[in-house]
Design a protein around this motif. Structure first.
Motif, PDB file in Angstrom:
ATOM      1  N   LEU A   1     -31.189 -18.794  14.098  1.00 37.22           N
ATOM      2  CA  LEU A   1     -30.590 -19.547  14.792  1.00 37.22           C
ATOM      3  C   LEU A   1     -31.170 -19.685  16.260  1.00 37.22           C
ATOM      4  CD1 LEU A   1     -26.737 -18.961  13.886  1.00 37.22           C
ATOM      5  CD2 LEU A   1     -28.349 -20.992  13.584  1.00 37.22           C
ATOM      6  N   GLY A   2     -32.093 -18.958  16.568  1.00 35.69           N
ATOM      7  CA  GLY A   2     -32.952 -18.759  17.731  1.00 35.69           C
ATOM      8  C   GLY A   2     -32.225 -18.357  19.076  1.00 35.69           C
ATOM      9  N   VAL A   3     -30.965 -17.473  18.508  1.00 35.48           N
ATOM     10  CA  VAL A   3     -30.279 -16.613  19.506  1.00 35.48           C
ATOM     11  C   VAL A   3     -30.957 -15.602  20.211  1.00 35.48           C
ATOM     12  CG1 VAL A   3     -28.266 -15.421  19.721  1.00 35.48           C
ATOM     13  CG2 VAL A   3     -28.275 -17.368  18.212  1.00 35.48           C
ATOM     14  N   ALA A   4     -32.080 -14.858  19.431  1.00 34.97           N
ATOM     15  CA  ALA A   4     -32.398 -13.699  20.110  1.00 34.97           C
ATOM     16  C   ALA A   4     -34.120 -13.828  19.539  1.00 34.97           C
ATOM     17  CB  ALA A   4     -31.990 -12.342  19.763  1.00 34.97           C
ATOM     18  N   LYS A   5     -35.099 -13.805  20.685  1.00 29.68           N
ATOM     19  CA  LYS A   5     -36.148 -13.875  20.311  1.00 29.68           C
ATOM     20  C   LYS A   5     -36.792 -12.771  19.489  1.00 29.68           C
ATOM     21  CE  LYS A   5     -37.631 -17.201  23.740  1.00 29.68           C
ATOM     22  NZ  LYS A   5     -38.394 -18.471  23.352  1.00 29.68           N
ATOM     23  N   ASP A   6     -36.287 -11.445  19.664  1.00 28.68           N
ATOM     24  CA  ASP A   6     -36.620 -10.245  19.310  1.00 28.68           C
ATOM     25  C   ASP A   6     -36.045 -10.324  17.713  1.00 28.68           C
ATOM     26  OD1 ASP A   6     -34.076  -9.988  20.247  1.00 28.68           O
ATOM     27  OD2 ASP A   6     -34.524  -7.803  20.307  1.00 28.68           O
ATOM     28  N   ALA A   7     -35.247 -11.034  17.245  1.00 27.20           N
ATOM     29  CA  ALA A   7     -34.564 -10.782  15.878  1.00 27.20           C
ATOM     30  C   ALA A   7     -35.723 -11.771  14.946  1.00 27.20           C
ATOM     31  CB  ALA A   7     -33.175 -11.441  16.108  1.00 27.20           C
ATOM     32  N   PRO A   8     -36.058 -11.086  13.878  1.00 26.72           N
ATOM     33  CA  PRO A   8     -36.838 -11.687  12.833  1.00 26.72           C
ATOM     34  C   PRO A   8     -36.093 -12.853  12.300  1.00 26.72           C
ATOM     35  CG  PRO A   8     -35.925  -9.618  12.119  1.00 26.72           C
ATOM     36  CD  PRO A   8     -35.581  -9.526  13.516  1.00 26.72           C
ATOM     37  N   VAL A   9     -36.958 -13.821  11.835  1.00 27.62           N
ATOM     38  CA  VAL A   9     -36.349 -15.016  11.134  1.00 27.62           C
ATOM     39  C   VAL A   9     -36.972 -14.534   9.787  1.00 27.62           C
ATOM     40  CG1 VAL A   9     -36.780 -17.409  10.676  1.00 27.62           C
ATOM     41  CG2 VAL A   9     -36.938 -16.632  12.878  1.00 27.62           C
ATOM     42  N   GLY A  10     -36.035 -14.446   8.804  1.00 30.55           N
ATOM     43  CA  GLY A  10     -35.968 -13.857   7.530  1.00 30.55           C
ATOM     44  C   GLY A  10     -35.642 -12.604   7.242  1.00 30.55           C
ATOM     45  N   PHE A  11     -35.469 -12.178   5.994  1.00 28.93           N
ATOM     46  CA  PHE A  11     -35.099 -10.855   5.555  1.00 28.93           C
ATOM     47  C   PHE A  11     -35.772  -9.673   6.225  1.00 28.93           C
ATOM     48  CE2 PHE A  11     -33.822 -13.396   2.052  1.00 28.93           C
ATOM     49  CZ  PHE A  11     -32.362 -13.028   1.909  1.00 28.93           C
ATOM     50  N   ARG A  12     -35.089  -8.486   6.872  1.00 25.32           N
ATOM     51  CA  ARG A  12     -35.544  -7.481   7.489  1.00 25.32           C
ATOM     52  C   ARG A  12     -35.622  -6.483   6.128  1.00 25.32           C
ATOM     53  NH1 ARG A  12     -31.736  -5.827  12.375  1.00 25.32           N
ATOM     54  NH2 ARG A  12     -30.149  -5.721  10.485  1.00 25.32           N
ATOM     55  N   GLU A  13     -34.879  -6.426   5.253  1.00 27.22           N
ATOM     56  CA  GLU A  13     -35.040  -5.415   4.251  1.00 27.22           C
ATOM     57  C   GLU A  13     -34.333  -6.120   2.820  1.00 27.22           C
ATOM     58  OE1 GLU A  13     -33.249  -1.160   2.981  1.00 27.22           O
ATOM     59  OE2 GLU A  13     -33.368  -1.754   5.059  1.00 27.22           O
ATOM     60  N   ILE A  14     -35.038  -5.801   1.843  1.00 22.96           N
ATOM     61  CA  ILE A  14     -34.522  -6.313   0.541  1.00 22.96           C
ATOM     62  C   ILE A  14     -34.648  -5.228  -0.386  1.00 22.96           C
ATOM     63  CG2 ILE A  14     -34.845  -7.516  -1.495  1.00 22.96           C
ATOM     64  CD1 ILE A  14     -36.247  -9.874   0.150  1.00 22.96           C
ATOM     65  N   ARG A  15     -33.375  -4.933  -1.040  1.00 24.30           N
ATOM     66  CA  ARG A  15     -33.245  -3.682  -2.023  1.00 24.30           C
ATOM     67  C   ARG A  15     -33.054  -4.274  -3.463  1.00 24.30           C
ATOM     68  NH1 ARG A  15     -30.980  -3.228   2.576  1.00 24.30           N
ATOM     69  NH2 ARG A  15     -28.679  -4.148   1.827  1.00 24.30           N
ATOM     70  N   LEU A  16     -33.761  -3.924  -4.374  1.00 23.57           N
ATOM     71  CA  LEU A  16     -33.697  -4.027  -5.879  1.00 23.57           C
ATOM     72  C   LEU A  16     -33.229  -3.152  -6.447  1.00 23.57           C
ATOM     73  CD1 LEU A  16     -34.004  -6.202  -8.033  1.00 23.57           C
ATOM     74  CD2 LEU A  16     -36.422  -5.423  -8.279  1.00 23.57           C
ATOM     75  N   THR A  17     -32.145  -3.033  -7.201  1.00 23.23           N
ATOM     76  CA  THR A  17     -31.354  -1.797  -7.903  1.00 23.23           C
ATOM     77  C   THR A  17     -31.280  -2.278  -9.454  1.00 23.23           C
ATOM     78  OG1 THR A  17     -30.115  -1.417  -5.957  1.00 23.23           O
ATOM     79  CG2 THR A  17     -29.366  -0.468  -8.023  1.00 23.23           C
ATOM     80  N   PHE A  18     -31.633  -1.569 -10.349  1.00 20.02           N
ATOM     81  CA  PHE A  18     -31.597  -1.537 -11.676  1.00 20.02           C
ATOM     82  C   PHE A  18     -30.515  -0.506 -11.917  1.00 20.02           C
ATOM     83  CE2 PHE A  18     -35.928  -2.561 -10.863  1.00 20.02           C
ATOM     84  CZ  PHE A  18     -36.126  -3.649 -11.706  1.00 20.02           C
ATOM     85  N   ASP A  19     -29.389  -1.066 -12.653  1.00 22.59           N
ATOM     86  CA  ASP A  19     -28.448  -0.173 -13.217  1.00 22.59           C
ATOM     87  C   ASP A  19     -28.487  -0.486 -14.819  1.00 22.59           C
ATOM     88  OD1 ASP A  19     -26.365   1.258 -14.010  1.00 22.59           O
ATOM     89  OD2 ASP A  19     -24.612  -0.274 -13.223  1.00 22.59           O
ATOM     90  N   ILE A  20     -29.243   0.650 -15.416  1.00 21.06           N
ATOM     91  CA  ILE A  20     -29.644   0.217 -16.812  1.00 21.06           C
ATOM     92  C   ILE A  20     -29.224   1.499 -17.772  1.00 21.06           C
ATOM     93  CG2 ILE A  20     -31.309  -1.449 -16.379  1.00 21.06           C
ATOM     94  CD1 ILE A  20     -33.493   0.906 -16.776  1.00 21.06           C
ATOM     95  N   ASP A  21     -29.264   1.161 -19.302  1.00 23.43           N
ATOM     96  CA  ASP A  21     -29.122   2.247 -20.169  1.00 23.43           C
ATOM     97  C   ASP A  21     -30.356   2.232 -20.787  1.00 23.43           C
ATOM     98  OD1 ASP A  21     -28.065   4.102 -21.938  1.00 23.43           O
ATOM     99  OD2 ASP A  21     -26.853   2.578 -22.937  1.00 23.43           O
ATOM    100  N   ALA A  22     -31.203   2.853 -20.960  1.00 26.06           N
ATOM    101  CA  ALA A  22     -32.386   2.753 -21.554  1.00 26.06           C
ATOM    102  C   ALA A  22     -32.494   3.670 -22.920  1.00 26.06           C
ATOM    103  CB  ALA A  22     -33.505   3.038 -20.617  1.00 26.06           C
ATOM    104  N   ARG A  23     -32.837   3.015 -24.041  1.00 21.25           N
ATOM    105  CA  ARG A  23     -32.872   3.710 -25.223  1.00 21.25           C
ATOM    106  C   ARG A  23     -34.163   3.844 -25.812  1.00 21.25           C
ATOM    107  NH1 ARG A  23     -29.064   1.049 -24.407  1.00 21.25           N
ATOM    108  NH2 ARG A  23     -29.419  -0.462 -26.072  1.00 21.25           N
ATOM    109  N   SER A  24     -34.641   4.985 -26.330  1.00 24.98           N
ATOM    110  CA  SER A  24     -35.801   5.057 -27.038  1.00 24.98           C
ATOM    111  C   SER A  24     -35.756   5.812 -28.501  1.00 24.98           C
ATOM    112  CB  SER A  24     -37.050   5.774 -26.041  1.00 24.98           C
ATOM    113  OG  SER A  24     -38.180   5.806 -26.733  1.00 24.98           O
ATOM    114  N   GLY A  25     -36.113   5.266 -29.334  1.00 28.42           N
ATOM    115  CA  GLY A  25     -36.169   5.795 -30.761  1.00 28.42           C
ATOM    116  C   GLY A  25     -34.578   5.926 -31.132  1.00 28.42           C
ATOM    117  N   SER A  26     -33.890   7.022 -31.415  1.00 32.48           N
ATOM    118  CA  SER A  26     -32.614   7.181 -31.789  1.00 32.48           C
ATOM    119  C   SER A  26     -31.686   7.561 -30.614  1.00 32.48           C
ATOM    120  CB  SER A  26     -32.575   7.928 -32.839  1.00 32.48           C
ATOM    121  OG  SER A  26     -32.700   9.377 -32.486  1.00 32.48           O
TER     122      SER A  26
END
Length: 187
Positions: free
Chosen positions: A123-148
């Motif tokens: 919004l151009g309110v603060a020149k020191d504020a970045p335009v865009g994401f500062r941080e992105i977090r990707l989280t996997f909540d998975i149940d992984a099985r191999s064989g039996s």
């Protein structure tokens, strides 16, 4: 011509590593033999909508993006920042499934992407504020099985490492692809 199977029209379904390898083997060989054939240009098209919106054509539907409520939108349209996170989740999920298939693992669960934005920047309110994401977090909540049984931790670590390595959207975000902007106007 013989009957077309689901694998031939939509790719492998389920967790069939053999089918995936059979489909990908000739592509991999082609790309080794002719590296230029591996470069494909993807595109997205949009049309300016009414008010402050843009209609984006997807393969399945028309998505209309608008302002996020934090920038004055009413929330009736999709926020392009949300769409970026959704693209990340979609790509990571598909990549996770493909890698799990290759590793002959069964995986169930969910993924979540969160990103922190400081809307003062856009919004151009603060020149020191970045335009865009500062941080992105990707989280996997998975149940992984191999064989039996439950997959060993080292195999799960390999699954995530390879998913991260081969996820197009994640690698694009992390690597900040070279980007250009062009304008055309009617003569």
């Amino acid at each position: 011509m013989g009957a077309v199977t689901d694998t031939e029209t939509t790719g492998p379904t389920g967790n069939d590593s053999t089918a995936l390898r059979e489909i990908q083997a000739p592509l991999k060989q082609q790309y080794r033999d002719d590296p230029d054939s591996a470069v494909v240009t993807l595109s997205a098209d949009g049309e300016l909508g009414s008010g402050v919106s843009c209609k984006v054509t997807t393969g399945q539907a028309l998505a209309e993006a608008g302002l996020h409520p934090a920038t004055g939108g009413d929330g009736a349209q999709l926020c392009s920042g949300d769409m970026l996170l959704e693209a990340l989740v979609a790509c990571a999920g598909v990549t996770l499934r493909a890698v799990a298939t290759s590793l002959e693992m069964e995986v169930d669960g969910s993924l979540r992407a969160e990103g922190d934005l400081d809307f003062r920047g856009t919004l151009g309110v603060a020149k020191d504020a970045p335009v865009g994401f500062r941080e992105i977090r990707l989280t996997f909540d998975i149940d992984a099985r191999s064989g039996s049984g439950k997959a060993p931790e080292d195999k799960v670590a390999t699954l995530i490492k390879l998913t991260e390595r081969y996820c197009v959207v994640l690698q694009t975000i992390k690597g900040s692809a070279t980007t250009s902007v062009a304008v055309t106007t009617p003569s």
